[in-house]
Design an enzyme around this catalytic site. Structure first.
Site, PDB file in Angstrom:
ATOM      1  N   GLU A  96      70.209  49.970  47.892  1.00 14.96           N
ATOM      2  CA  GLU A  96      70.706  50.551  49.143  1.00 14.96           C
ATOM      3  C   GLU A  96      69.743  50.368  50.303  1.00 14.96           C
ATOM      4  O   GLU A  96      70.061  50.735  51.437  1.00 14.96           O
ATOM      5  CB  GLU A  96      71.005  52.046  48.947  1.00 14.96           C
ATOM      6  CG  GLU A  96      72.197  52.322  48.062  1.00 14.96           C
ATOM      7  CD  GLU A  96      71.830  52.407  46.582  1.00 14.96           C
ATOM      8  OE1 GLU A  96      72.690  52.827  45.790  1.00 14.96           O
ATOM      9  OE2 GLU A  96      70.689  52.046  46.210  1.00 14.96           O
ATOM     10  N   HIS A 115      70.303  58.480  53.422  1.00 13.53           N
ATOM     11  CA  HIS A 115      71.587  58.079  52.843  1.00 13.53           C
ATOM     12  C   HIS A 115      71.855  59.052  51.701  1.00 13.53           C
ATOM     13  O   HIS A 115      71.117  59.073  50.724  1.00 13.53           O
ATOM     14  CB  HIS A 115      71.498  56.639  52.333  1.00 13.53           C
ATOM     15  CG  HIS A 115      72.695  56.189  51.569  1.00 13.53           C
ATOM     16  ND1 HIS A 115      72.630  55.187  50.629  1.00 13.53           N
ATOM     17  CD2 HIS A 115      73.983  56.579  51.584  1.00 13.53           C
ATOM     18  CE1 HIS A 115      73.830  54.994  50.098  1.00 13.53           C
ATOM     19  NE2 HIS A 115      74.669  55.831  50.666  1.00 13.53           N
ATOM     20  N   HIS A 117      74.934  61.621  49.473  1.00 12.17           N
ATOM     21  CA  HIS A 117      76.315  61.766  49.011  1.00 12.17           C
ATOM     22  C   HIS A 117      76.643  63.243  48.829  1.00 12.17           C
ATOM     23  O   HIS A 117      77.053  63.657  47.747  1.00 12.17           O
ATOM     24  CB  HIS A 117      76.504  61.034  47.679  1.00 12.17           C
ATOM     25  CG  HIS A 117      76.271  59.572  47.739  1.00 12.17           C
ATOM     26  ND1 HIS A 117      77.292  58.659  47.832  1.00 12.17           N
ATOM     27  CD2 HIS A 117      75.124  58.854  47.741  1.00 12.17           C
ATOM     28  CE1 HIS A 117      76.783  57.435  47.867  1.00 12.17           C
ATOM     29  NE2 HIS A 117      75.469  57.529  47.813  1.00 12.17           N
TER      30      HIS A 117
END
Length: 174
Positions: A96, A115, A117
């Protein structure tokens, strides 16, 4: 008045000290975000530019060792160049990294990328529902957190004025 000019060795130590401090902060950020439930177990990464260079610090792939982000330490943070080439560190960087680097290339003013989730943000992104700011702390996201729904590379135009964005799908074209 005498002005002190640092020697080359002193300047190098200063940069090395700054990088070590940044690596410590990134490791701590991973532990804090994990403990706070921002991402489930191993789902997320934080990166930071090394000031004055074309290098970025990001998490190594500790998942391959069966470790959780709650255990992140300074040795888990690796260095990549702005194109994603692994230049330093004991373990390969996460894939990523390219997402982080595309944002940083498009936005030179961005010095760090998270980043994650988080459960509710992920559900809203999949459903195509924008997150609306609530309260004073949410004001930085006004008028809403945009949803980026394209597949492909991020461009300056796609991240131009966003403080945050939801990705409906992961990028391909790394």
């Amino acid at each position: 008045m005498t002005v002190h000019s640092p020697t080359r060795a002193e300047a190098k130590m200063t940069l090395e000290s700054e990088v070590l401090a940044l690596r410590r902060r990134l490791a701590r950020a991973h532990r804090i975000l994990t403990a706070g439930g921002i991402w489930p177990l191993t789902k997320g990464h934080v990166s930071a530019r090394i000031p004055g260079t074309d290098k970025v610090l990001i998490l190594g792939h500790i998942h391959s060792e069966g470790r959780s982000l709650i255990d992140t330490d300074v040795d888990d943070i690796v260095t990549v160049d702005i194109e994603g080439k692994w230049t330093e560190g004991r373990i390969e960087p996460v894939d990523e990294r390219f997402l982080h680097l595309e944002i940083m290339k498009a936005r030179p003013d961005v010095t760090s990328v998270v980043h994650a989730h988080p459960t509710y943000a992920t559900a809203l992104g999949i459903a195509g529902v924008n997150i609306l700011p609530v309260g004073n702390r949410g004001a930085i996201f006004a008028p809403q957190v945009s949803i980026w729904i394209s597949i492909g590379r991020l461009t300056h135009r796609s991240v131009d004025e966003w403080f945050a964005m939801l990705l409906q799908m992961e990028l391909q074209s790394y």
